[in-house]
Design an enzyme around this catalytic site. Structure first.
Site, PDB file in Angstrom:
ATOM      1  N   GLY A  36       0.833  -1.191   0.000  1.00 31.74           N
ATOM      2  CA  GLY A  36       0.000   0.000   0.000  1.00 31.74           C
ATOM      3  C   GLY A  36       0.869   1.242   0.000  1.00 31.74           C
ATOM      4  O   GLY A  36       2.058   1.195  -0.339  1.00 31.74           O
ATOM      5  N   GLU A 135     -13.636  18.221   5.233  1.00 31.57           N
ATOM      6  CA  GLU A 135     -14.176  16.966   5.748  1.00 31.57           C
ATOM      7  C   GLU A 135     -14.426  17.097   7.244  1.00 31.57           C
ATOM      8  O   GLU A 135     -13.952  18.040   7.892  1.00 31.57           O
ATOM      9  CB  GLU A 135     -13.236  15.790   5.448  1.00 31.57           C
ATOM     10  N   ASP A 230      -3.457  -9.424   9.253  1.00 35.60           N
ATOM     11  CA  ASP A 230      -2.320 -10.343   9.213  1.00 35.60           C
ATOM     12  C   ASP A 230      -1.082  -9.752   9.884  1.00 35.60           C
ATOM     13  O   ASP A 230      -0.382 -10.428  10.636  1.00 35.60           O
ATOM     14  CB  ASP A 230      -1.988 -10.703   7.763  1.00 35.60           C
ATOM     15  N   HIS A 251     -16.596   4.036  10.037  1.00 35.10           N
ATOM     16  CA  HIS A 251     -16.963   5.132   9.144  1.00 35.10           C
ATOM     17  C   HIS A 251     -18.468   5.302   9.194  1.00 35.10           C
ATOM     18  O   HIS A 251     -19.213   4.321   9.129  1.00 35.10           O
ATOM     19  CB  HIS A 251     -16.505   4.842   7.716  1.00 35.10           C
ATOM     20  N   ARG A 297     -15.762  11.570  13.055  1.00 31.63           N
ATOM     21  CA  ARG A 297     -16.378  10.309  12.666  1.00 31.63           C
ATOM     22  C   ARG A 297     -16.983   9.536  13.837  1.00 31.63           C
ATOM     23  O   ARG A 297     -18.030   8.904  13.691  1.00 31.63           O
ATOM     24  CB  ARG A 297     -15.348   9.424  11.957  1.00 31.63           C
ATOM     25  N   HIS A 358     -13.897   0.678   9.576  1.00 37.83           N
ATOM     26  CA  HIS A 358     -13.178   1.412   8.537  1.00 37.83           C
ATOM     27  C   HIS A 358     -11.668   1.447   8.738  1.00 37.83           C
ATOM     28  O   HIS A 358     -10.917   1.155   7.814  1.00 37.83           O
ATOM     29  CB  HIS A 358     -13.714   2.842   8.491  1.00 37.83           C
ATOM     30  N   GLU A 382      -1.325   1.657   8.589  1.00 36.97           N
ATOM     31  CA  GLU A 382      -2.449   1.289   9.444  1.00 36.97           C
ATOM     32  C   GLU A 382      -2.131   0.161  10.412  1.00 36.97           C
ATOM     33  O   GLU A 382      -2.814   0.004  11.425  1.00 36.97           O
ATOM     34  CB  GLU A 382      -3.652   0.894   8.572  1.00 36.97           C
ATOM     35  N   ARG A 393      -9.249   8.657  14.499  1.00 39.00           N
ATOM     36  CA  ARG A 393      -8.481   9.267  13.411  1.00 39.00           C
ATOM     37  C   ARG A 393      -9.265  10.382  12.739  1.00 39.00           C
ATOM     38  O   ARG A 393     -10.430  10.215  12.376  1.00 39.00           O
ATOM     39  CB  ARG A 393      -8.114   8.207  12.365  1.00 39.00           C
ATOM     40  N   LEU A 399      -3.720   8.363   4.695  1.00 40.85           N
ATOM     41  CA  LEU A 399      -2.747   8.339   3.604  1.00 40.85           C
ATOM     42  C   LEU A 399      -1.526   9.176   3.973  1.00 40.85           C
ATOM     43  O   LEU A 399      -0.387   8.823   3.639  1.00 40.85           O
ATOM     44  CB  LEU A 399      -3.372   8.864   2.313  1.00 40.85           C
TER      45      LEU A 399
END
Length: 543
Positions: A36, A135, A230, A251, A297, A358, A382, A393, A399
């Site tokens: 990622g 946001e 994992d 979320h 959130r 989320h 993450e 968060r 990101l």
């Protein structure tokens, strides 16, 4: 009393038996687990003279990073200030953020975004400047986005192309990391598997863990099915401390249509002015928070859950019908396309939504350099707990954290590997004995996985209490006693064992935190207690 440290048994150190004389061995300077944004940024920072292997258990394009819709946060507007972004992050984190970490990451943000542009990421623009949106939890527009509502897809396209063009980076797709290898308390690589070559020991001078999240532990989630915790599990089995594992962020707005997969409806939809209404058409967020739909959130998710209970309705609705249709179509093409497949026009129809798991706020404990408690192992993204997010968060900081800490881990692992000689050999490793008479053929893995996800949603979900958490622990321990002690043969089986272990850790941590804070809501301890603003660290025991 709330403990600062608890213990959870791993039941076994390695998931599979192995004989070092019968498994191929391969040597690298740096091994990166995960492809990622954190893993790829780490790979791009490794010195070109070093051999770097980056493994990912699925296709390189399939990750939480690539699924990210909203964007990446950074102070790019002259009217904005670093102090604003810092304060917004700390306010969202509900007393659990590390201010030094927050300051460091937020100040890095503008340069990291510009760096993504140099890699080739094409961010949306307005009059030649990067377009910024607002946001939830942000006091200023500062979220840079791409392709309207497919930021992660565009950012990862550019980064992966850069990685493919780098001669020193080998990318192994569809390669499952079974366990970290350690000897004398030092990480020295990993045991991996792919369908073409079977198991391989990859010995590395330095290892970087960037495996992403844990949303697949829950029945309702925005994450891809590969987000099975994992990295959390294999680090924990190897002896790493994990912390804040009670903090799973839900979320608020996930498309809720019976029979469909759950699709994220970006935070940016509310940032552009969408209203949340219940089944009666009532705009309810004002009953819960003065910031309305732009509250953090955790607040919005908990409000939606309570409103669903009040109306005895399985969802609430996003209403965009008062916003210019042309703007909506231009800004949210992906969301519009997904909804249209179910006969919904987001410019004229209300969109059914409810919360879903989320982002895993907790994870492997790291310091400001990305070090874990296991020498030789670094971690970013993450899978970690850095102190940036606290108990909740802030939107579009994920990101950002991945690219900032990916760079830092890459720098540090690269420097360490350059200082280590090339003539190293694999550490002596004793065979890992198997457990006789057990295989995954005796288990219905899909059924157990579905049962686990339903249990986590019911008992370790948005609202928790002691009886339900105790019940979850007992059920998870019962399953683990016959699932995690077996030698399973496939990635599906290993994923299930990882999910089982991390579910047990999460339930134990949620039981230990006897207050409500951020994303952790205890109905039996509804107050936030100032003296309990402390990390809960979970350590592994062998039994």
């Amino acid at each position: 009393m709330q403990p600062d440290r608890i213990e959870v048994p791993t039941l076994r150190r390695y998931l599979v038996p192995f004989d070092p004389k019968r498994v191929p061995h391969l040597f690298a300077d740096v091994l990166i687990i995960g492809a990622g944004i954190a893993g790829t940024r780490a790979a791009l920072e490794i010195d070109p003279s070093l051999r770097t292997i980056m493994v990912t258990k699925d296709r390189i394009s399939h990750s939480n990073s690539a699924w990210a819709q909203g964007g990446i946060a950074g102070v790019l507007d002259p009217l904005d200030e670093f102090a604003n972004h810092v304060n917004d992050t700390i306010a969202a984190g509900k007393g659990m953020c590390d201010r030094d970490v927050v300051e460091f990451v937020i100040r890095e943000a503008p340069e990291r975004i510009r760096e993504l542009i140099r890699y080739g990421a094409d961010f949306d623009k307005v009059e030649g400047e990067i377009a910024l949106t607002l946001e939830g939890g942000h006091s200023h527009p500062r979220v840079a986005h791409a392709l309207g509502d497919a930021t992660g897809k565009e950012v990862m396209r550019a980064m992966h192309q850069t990685a493919f063009d780098s001669d020193n980076i080998d990318i192994w797709q569809q390669t499952f990391t079974i366990d970290l290898l350690s000897r004398d308390g030092v990480c020295c690589g990993a045991l991996v598997w792919n369908p073409n070559h079977g198991r391989t020991f990859v010995w590395a001078k330095q290892t970087i863990l960037c495996t992403g999240g844990a949303g697949a532990l829950y029945r309702e989630t925005t994450n891809p099915s590969i987000a099975t915790a994992d990295g959390h599990a294999l680090a924990f089995r190897a002896g790493c401390d994990v912390r804040d594992m009670e903090f799973m962020q839900f979320h608020p707005t996930v498309l809720y249509i019976a029979g469909s997969s759950r699709h994220l409806i970006s935070e940016a939809v509310r940032g552009e002015g969408a209203h949340l209404v219940d089944s009666n058409g009532y705009r309810f967020m004002g009953d819960y928070n003065e910031a309305m739909e732009l509250a953090p959130r955790d607040v919005v998710s908990q409000a939606i859950t309570q409103q669903m209970a009040k109306t005895s309705h399985p969802c609430v609705y996003l209403d965009l019908t008062h916003i210019d249709p042309a703007k909506i179509r231009r800004r949210f093409p992906h969301i519009g396309k997904v909804c249209s497949e179910f006969g919904l026009d987001i410019t004229t129809d209300r969109v059914p939504v409810r919360p879903g798991a989320h982002y895993m706020v907790g994870g492997v404990t790291t310091d400001t350099e990305g070090r874990t408690s296991l020498p030789g192992l670094w971690a970013a993204g993450e899978v970690t707990s850095t102190g940036l997010h606290g108990a909740n968060r802030l939107a579009s900081n994920s990101l950002l954290e991945g690219v900032v800490y990916g760079l830092r881990c890459g720098q540090n692992a690269s420097n360490k590997a350059l200082d280590q000689p090339d003539n190293f050999t694999a550490p002596a490793l004793v065979s890992s004995p198997g457990i006789p008479h057990d295989s995954d053929e005796a288990l219905d893995i899909t059924d157990i996985r579905n049962s686990l996800r339903s249990l986590m949603w019911r008992n370790v979900g948005i609202s928790r209490n002691e009886p339900e958490l105790q019940s979850a622990r007992q059920q998870l321990d019962f399953w683990a006693n016959y699932v995690c002690r077996r030698d399973l043969l496939t990635p599906e089986g290993w994923e299930l064992q990882n999910m089982m272990l991390v579910g047990r850790v999460m339930a134990a941590a949620a039981l230990a935190r006897r207050e409500s804070r951020g994303v952790h809501l205890r109905s039996d301890y509804p107050d936030t207690v100032e003296s309990l603003a402390k990390h809960i660290t979970v350590s592994a025991t062998d039994s």
